[in-house]
Design a protein around this motif. Sequence first.
Motif, PDB file in Angstrom:
ATOM      1  N   PHE A  55       0.859  -1.197   0.000  1.00 36.07           N
ATOM      2  CA  PHE A  55       0.000   0.000   0.000  1.00 36.07           C
ATOM      3  C   PHE A  55       0.890   1.239   0.000  1.00 36.07           C
ATOM      4  CE2 PHE A  55      -2.659  -3.356   1.419  1.00 36.07           C
ATOM      5  CZ  PHE A  55      -3.943  -3.011   1.039  1.00 36.07           C
ATOM      6  N   THR A  56       0.273   2.382  -0.233  1.00 33.51           N
ATOM      7  CA  THR A  56       1.034   3.629  -0.196  1.00 33.51           C
ATOM      8  C   THR A  56       1.362   4.057   1.233  1.00 33.51           C
ATOM      9  OG1 THR A  56      -1.128   4.644  -0.519  1.00 33.51           O
ATOM     10  CG2 THR A  56       0.371   4.661  -2.405  1.00 33.51           C
ATOM     11  N   SER A  57       0.734   3.465   2.225  1.00 34.07           N
ATOM     12  CA  SER A  57       1.061   3.753   3.625  1.00 34.07           C
ATOM     13  C   SER A  57       0.452   2.663   4.496  1.00 34.07           C
ATOM     14  CB  SER A  57       0.492   5.113   4.068  1.00 34.07           C
ATOM     15  OG  SER A  57      -0.928   5.061   4.108  1.00 34.07           O
ATOM     16  N   GLY A  60      -3.226   3.545   5.003  1.00 29.65           N
ATOM     17  CA  GLY A  60      -4.098   3.008   3.948  1.00 29.65           C
ATOM     18  C   GLY A  60      -4.326   1.515   4.140  1.00 29.65           C
ATOM     19  N   ARG A 208      -7.910  -1.619  -2.616  1.00 35.14           N
ATOM     20  CA  ARG A 208      -6.806  -0.643  -2.728  1.00 35.14           C
ATOM     21  C   ARG A 208      -6.777   0.029  -4.098  1.00 35.14           C
ATOM     22  NH1 ARG A 208      -1.097  -4.076  -3.467  1.00 35.14           N
ATOM     23  NH2 ARG A 208      -1.810  -5.069  -5.393  1.00 35.14           N
ATOM     24  N   LYS A 228      -7.506   4.335  -3.544  1.00 40.39           N
ATOM     25  CA  LYS A 228      -6.361   4.314  -4.474  1.00 40.39           C
ATOM     26  C   LYS A 228      -5.099   4.308  -3.624  1.00 40.39           C
ATOM     27  CE  LYS A 228      -4.330   5.257  -8.603  1.00 40.39           C
ATOM     28  NZ  LYS A 228      -2.922   5.292  -8.283  1.00 40.39           N
ATOM     29  N   TYR A 229      -4.634   3.115  -3.313  1.00 39.57           N
ATOM     30  CA  TYR A 229      -3.539   2.959  -2.340  1.00 39.57           C
ATOM     31  C   TYR A 229      -2.395   2.105  -2.869  1.00 39.57           C
ATOM     32  CZ  TYR A 229      -7.171   4.408   1.021  1.00 39.57           C
ATOM     33  OH  TYR A 229      -8.159   5.073   1.703  1.00 39.57           O
TER      34      TYR A 229
END
Length: 378
Positions: A55-57, A60, A208, A228-229
Amino acid sequence: MTGPFLPFARPVIDEAMIAAVADTLRSRWIASGPQVQAFEKALSDYVGGRPVRTFTSATGAMEVALQLVGAGPGDEVVTPAQSFFASANVIERVGARTVFVDVDLATRNIDLDAAGAAVTPRTKALLPVHYNAPLDPAALAAFRARHGVRVIEDAALAIGSRAGGKPVGAAGDLVSFSFHPNKNMTTIEGGALVVNDAAEAAAIEKLRFHGIARLPDGTRDVEVAGGKYNLSDVSARLGLAQLSRLDEWCAARERLAMHYFACLEGDDLLIPDRLPPRANPGHGWNMFTVLLPLGGMAITRRQFMDAMQREGIGIGLSYEAIHLASFWRAKGWREGQFPVAERIGRETVTLPLFPDMTPVDVERVCEALRRVVRSRAA
Ligand SMILES: Cc1ncc(COP(=O)(O)O)c(C=O)c1O
């Protein structure tokens, strides 16, 4: 200042990592693609084979984990009052109600007895946090069996840590990691979620990325309003290179943490419960936090941090008690409800700890700390 500035955290970025990232950039395939798949496979191998998606974080990843277990309006999620704000924010973001409980001073982790007492028929999940020591996988499994709730482990600080003789993530239900630069390894920003099986992996892939499903005729359908991850290939390539050195770095962190204990133990101002739990062997030691003896000091924590900065030493604050932030006070949480979390939140400071620090750096921090703790405001 008696040496170069020592930040409280600093990632290692070696030339091989820079070259690997440059190669990915030159390939022109820079969004999610083969590097993300390779990184997810490597992470899965690292945690013993359970499926992992990136994931982007970690924030998220936890939000998607909550969606996966169906937490939403009308549901409750139990979490410690002492963690980074993200652990609780994600619960509110999916529309569920956050139920805080106190932490245990010996482990600095969630008090599982208090958590058990907070479970109601509306409780959907427990969201415990690996803070200064890894969570005990056997205790979490017992909690899950006893209360019949899902467990989403916030292991943002614990990639590379071992618990119960296995890497964190090898056991348990859903486990989320962070790859922020202050963590044990980095993708610049990024996170990952360990899940139980291929069906859960497929479900979080949708959540995600817009909720999109591919139909047999090649067109796309949306079955759920996903977010949107997804991680980029550039980040994933850095992550792959970082992962290959993770164990070496965690071992260095552990050696440095033991050096902190050797330097600070026996100090009459830092009696044992002011030092972090020693934890079990294999703990990845993302942070070394101490509780300041504020009652015996002539300066405040802020003045302590500023004075250490003047000594060339960066000090972190990990973390304030969450329920005392104004968002939570407005929901009725108040001072006095969680005395241990509040004490840690008031007194804690994070000393520098990163893999390429030296034992001499640790000694420099300890000397400055002793001097500043005993000083008076300038
Ligand atoms: C305990 C904890 N949970 C969650 C997070 C959030 O991680 P990220 O920045 O990857 O979203 C952090 C980051 O500091 C953290 O320390």
